[in-house]
Each structure stands twice: as C-alpha cells, then as structure tokens.
Design an enzyme around this catalytic site. Sequence first.
Site, PDB file in Angstrom:
ATOM      1  N   LEU A 258       0.834  -1.196   0.000  1.00 50.51           N
ATOM      2  CA  LEU A 258       0.000   0.000   0.000  1.00 50.51           C
ATOM      3  C   LEU A 258       0.872   1.250   0.000  1.00 50.51           C
ATOM      4  CD1 LEU A 258      -2.641  -1.083   2.671  1.00 50.51           C
ATOM      5  CD2 LEU A 258      -2.462  -1.718   0.267  1.00 50.51           C
TER       6      LEU A 258
ATOM      7  N   HIS B 183      44.873   9.262   0.461  1.00 54.89           N
ATOM      8  CA  HIS B 183      44.476  10.618   0.840  1.00 54.89           C
ATOM      9  C   HIS B 183      43.850  11.402  -0.316  1.00 54.89           C
ATOM     10  CE1 HIS B 183      48.259   9.618   3.080  1.00 54.89           C
ATOM     11  NE2 HIS B 183      48.707   9.447   1.850  1.00 54.89           N
TER      12      HIS B 183
HETATM   13  C1  UD1 Z   1      -2.987   0.961   9.715  1.00 50.75           C
HETATM   14  C2  UD1 Z   1      -3.936  -0.072  10.322  1.00 50.75           C
HETATM   15  C3  UD1 Z   1      -3.641  -0.194  11.813  1.00 50.75           C
HETATM   16  C4  UD1 Z   1      -2.198  -0.567  12.049  1.00 50.75           C
HETATM   17  C5  UD1 Z   1      -1.264   0.424  11.329  1.00 50.75           C
HETATM   18  C6  UD1 Z   1       0.145  -0.096  11.380  1.00 50.75           C
HETATM   19  C7  UD1 Z   1      -5.975   0.069   8.999  1.00 50.75           C
HETATM   20  C8  UD1 Z   1      -7.373   0.532   8.981  1.00 50.75           C
HETATM   21  N1  UD1 Z   1      -5.281   0.345  10.101  1.00 50.75           N
HETATM   22  O1  UD1 Z   1      -3.308   2.202  10.313  1.00 50.75           O
HETATM   23  O2  UD1 Z   1      -4.470  -1.169  12.386  1.00 50.75           O
HETATM   24  O3  UD1 Z   1      -1.917  -0.600  13.420  1.00 50.75           O
HETATM   25  O4  UD1 Z   1      -1.626   0.555   9.947  1.00 50.75           O
HETATM   26  O5  UD1 Z   1       1.042   0.837  10.850  1.00 50.75           O
HETATM   27  O6  UD1 Z   1      -5.532  -0.556   8.068  1.00 50.75           O
HETATM   28  N2  UD1 Z   1      -3.055   3.719   2.175  1.00 50.75           N
HETATM   29  C9  UD1 Z   1      -3.451   3.632   0.860  1.00 50.75           C
HETATM   30  N3  UD1 Z   1      -4.709   4.025   0.538  1.00 50.75           N
HETATM   31  C10 UD1 Z   1      -5.582   4.472   1.432  1.00 50.75           C
HETATM   32  C11 UD1 Z   1      -5.176   4.558   2.777  1.00 50.75           C
HETATM   33  C12 UD1 Z   1      -3.921   4.160   3.108  1.00 50.75           C
HETATM   34  O7  UD1 Z   1      -2.682   3.209  -0.001  1.00 50.75           O
HETATM   35  O8  UD1 Z   1      -6.707   4.782   1.040  1.00 50.75           O
HETATM   36  C13 UD1 Z   1      -1.702   3.306   2.527  1.00 50.75           C
HETATM   37  C14 UD1 Z   1      -0.859   4.410   3.112  1.00 50.75           C
HETATM   38  O9  UD1 Z   1      -0.143   5.069   2.083  1.00 50.75           O
HETATM   39  C15 UD1 Z   1       0.066   3.660   4.051  1.00 50.75           C
HETATM   40  C16 UD1 Z   1      -0.751   2.444   4.463  1.00 50.75           C
HETATM   41  O10 UD1 Z   1      -1.790   2.321   3.532  1.00 50.75           O
HETATM   42  O11 UD1 Z   1       1.231   3.207   3.381  1.00 50.75           O
HETATM   43  C17 UD1 Z   1      -1.310   2.542   5.871  1.00 50.75           C
HETATM   44  O12 UD1 Z   1      -2.189   3.632   5.937  1.00 50.75           O
HETATM   45  P1  UD1 Z   1      -2.265   4.565   7.200  1.00 50.75           P
HETATM   46  O13 UD1 Z   1      -3.294   5.593   6.996  1.00 50.75           O
HETATM   47  O14 UD1 Z   1      -0.915   5.001   7.584  1.00 50.75           O
HETATM   48  O15 UD1 Z   1      -2.810   3.502   8.270  1.00 50.75           O
HETATM   49  P2  UD1 Z   1      -2.769   3.659   9.814  1.00 50.75           P
HETATM   50  O16 UD1 Z   1      -3.774   4.664  10.235  1.00 50.75           O
HETATM   51  O17 UD1 Z   1      -1.379   3.830  10.278  1.00 50.75           O
END
Ligand code: UD1
Length: 432
Positions: A10, A335
């Site tokens: 992701l 050097h």
């Molecule tokens: C997510 C998890 C959480 C976990 C955490 C670990 C979910 C709902 N929650 O939360 O349980 O503890 O990761 O780090 O999955 N991304 C997309 N498209 C989107 C949304 C996100 O590609 O629509 C990608 C982001 O770029 C990122 C990853 O997914 O690389 C995680 O998304 P992020 O929003 O950071 O999730 P967390 O809120 O950290």
Amino acid sequence: MEKEVRAIILGAGKGTRMCSQKPKVLHEIFSKPLLGWCIEAIQRLGNEIQCIVIIGHGAETVDTYLNNTYKYVRTTLQKEQLGTGHAVMQALPLLGDYRGNVIITCGDTPCITTKTLKALVTYHNQNESDLTVMSAEFDDPTGYGRIVRNQKDEVLTIIEEKDASEHIKEIKEVNAGVYCLNWEKIKNAFTELKNNNAQGEYYLTDIVKWARLNSCKVLGYKISDNSEIYGINSRRNLAEAFNIINRRHLNELMDSGVTIVDPNTTYISPETEIKADTTIFPNTYIEGKNKIDKFCKVGPMARLRGGCEVGEGSKIGNFVELKNAKIAKNTNVCHLSYIGDAELGSDINIGAGTIFANYNSITKEKQKSYLEDGVSIGSNSVLVAPVKIKKDAFVGALSVITKDVDSASLAITRNNQKEIKNWVKNKKEKSK
Ligand code: UD1
Ligand code: CA
C-alpha cells in the site's frame, strides 16, 4: 511444493507530515526509496515474486520509479484514498483467480526484514491459516489498531485507535499492518467491506471479523523486534529508520568479524558486503552495493558511492571518494582522491590528491580508466578518461594524463623545474 506468494504494497497515502512535494514512499534511506526497501524485502523471499503496488498521491512519479527499477512489480491506481481496505480492493482485478498466498504490507515501513516475512509465511502455512496478522507488543500503543483476542487467545478483531473504547485502548498488542492471506479464501472479504467507522474509511483490518464470520482460520503472528515495523510519517521518523537500518547492518558486520571503530559515526548500506578482519574507521559513509574484502582499511572520512570493489589488504584513506571503482589487492588510495569508473590492479599506489576525471559535462558521458598492477600515480595528478596505464608504469606528480601510458614507462606532463640563482638576493638588493 510451497504455495506461491505474491504481495500487495500500500503506497497511495499522501504523507502530509513529511511536508514535501515528493510522495512519501519515494523518500530515501541510503539513496533507495522507502518503497524500494519494502519491495526488496519481499522479493528476497524467492525468485520472481510478483508485487502489486497501490499508488495514488504522486502516482506518476512513483510509477516511473518502479518501472525503471523493478521487473516483477505492477502498479494500480487508487484514485481516491478511501482507506486501506479500499486500497487492496484495487488489486482484485490484477489477481483474478489467483490461488496462492498474498502478503500485504505498507510502502512506508522500510525496516521489515525478509527473515520476518518468511517466518510469517511459514507460520501461516504450517498452521494452515487463512489470514495471519502480524502483531507486536508496544509499551505505548497509541495510534495503532489494537488486536482483540478472546479467552482462548484467538484473534477476534482489530479495532482502530479512533474507534476504540478506553478499555480497548489499554490493549498493548497492536496490528503491525502486515498480513498473509490465503487469497482464494479471503478475497471475497474485500467486496463486502463497509466504511461505517470513525474515519469513514474502508478498513483493511475489518477482514479479520469477516474471516471469522465466514469460518476462516485467523491467527496472529507476534514479532519481538518492534523496530521491524517502524513506520515513516515524518522526517524525524525517516532519520530514525535510517538509524535502525544502519545499526542493524553494523551489528551484523561486527558479529561477522569486521571492526567498526565507531558505530556512532559510521554509515554502511546493508547492500555492502565486508569480509572479516577489515577495519572501518570513523566518519565513513558507504552507500549502494559494494564489496570490501578482508584486511582492508577504510576511512576515516571515506565515502563509497556504490559499485565499488576493494580487494584484500587495500587501503582507502581519508577524504577519498569512490564510485564504480574496482580495486584489486594491496592497493593504496590513502588521501584526498576521487576514483570513478575505473579498474585498478593490485599493488598500486595512488598519490594524494589524484583525480580520475571520468565525466564529460558537455556530452554527459562517463568514461572508464584502467590501471594495471604495480602502477604508481604521483600526487595531484589528473587521469582524464578514457585512459589506460599499463603494468608498473609511473606517472610523475602533477601530471595531466590524457593518453595511454606504456608498461614500465614514466609519464610526466609538468614543466621542468627552473632555478634562477640568487633571485631573492638580487630582488632584495634592488629594493634597498
Ligand atoms: C494501519 C492499520 C492499523 C495498524 C497500522 C500499522 C488500517 C485501517 N489500520 O493504520 O491497524 O496498526 O496501519 O502501521 O488498516 N493507504 C493507501 N490508501 C488508502 C489509505 C492508506 O494506499 O486509502 C496506505 C498508506 O499510504 C500507508 C498504508 O496504507 O502506506 C497505511 O495507511 P495509514 O493511513 O498510515 O494507516 P494507519 O492509520 O497507520
Ligand atoms: Ca489512517
């Protein structure tokens, strides 16, 4: 035969807190984008493992980087970022009726290791799991999704911080954001995800509940080294991840017999191999892929920029920069020198301040230089590539070498020394 593995990474999120025009997943550690670290950790699991990267913010730049760098990586666009579950939905058409395992990870978690991913998949397979969630225990779990288990210790669901009650917030076991799925069994979950939660997002984590409702086996795989799932949201996190990756490699090197005089000021990319009994002195920065043999001395204050090989017993001293330089045994570059795009034999001495002029800024082309065994280059010389200096040849100090030098010859381009007798004396007498 082992089940096939594919991966979904992701990487569509914006990374607002990076305060950057560059997509978050393209920020670099040792000159490799975060996404690259994630992909390579997965690809080392086996040959030709296919990765699907979900792109969104900065899609074009991310896509170009991936196309230019990796063979078994495909991308798919998530136009609007409606949540991690929605992100995975975008991969459904690409996987079709694929029947193996799918690993899901995030493109902003560069510290994950192949070893841990392998352990996750092995655990998943050995226990005939349908969905295995990687978890970790945190003293301060704030911000993470919490793993909720029942009395039998089975994973029931994952609850996001924003949806959690005070009671749930006390749980210290968190979702690492890394999963292994039996794709055939779990893929239907993605068409049934809902976004009725605090963030109005389609949560990937909701596949846990779905799996249990649909009689699939769900397991948690708890890791002990929390640094593996360190996520990047800010420049501070980026610096910390650099530290994690660097320190881990320095420790491996020291454990295998390399002396690192001061790990606090030494930076060596994990793609650099160093043999036992070599010493790395302080303030040395080594990035990219390099190989350093045994009994070498590197630094203090040396910089290797990738594509370098340093043979047994060779010395790379202070303020020396190497790029695409292959150096055989017992050669000294002690050097203030720059060696780029060159092959050097053994028992060579490179005098202080020698520069290999490898780049033509008009044609933008780089050229190679070759130095055979036993060559000696006098201080402050410039070797203008392409040039070949044959066995045992000698270049006088301050020479600008533009033509090949024959074996055992002396090449010298500076003017002969002139001496004007009594010059100082005469000047002084005149000024009286
Ligand atoms: C997510 C998890 C959480 C976990 C955490 C670990 C979910 C709902 N929650 O939360 O349980 O503890 O990761 O780090 O999955 N991304 C997309 N498209 C989107 C949304 C996100 O590609 O629509 C990608 C982001 O770029 C990122 C990853 O997914 O690389 C995680 O998304 P992020 O929003 O950071 O999730 P967390 O809120 O950290
Ligand atoms: Ca989020």
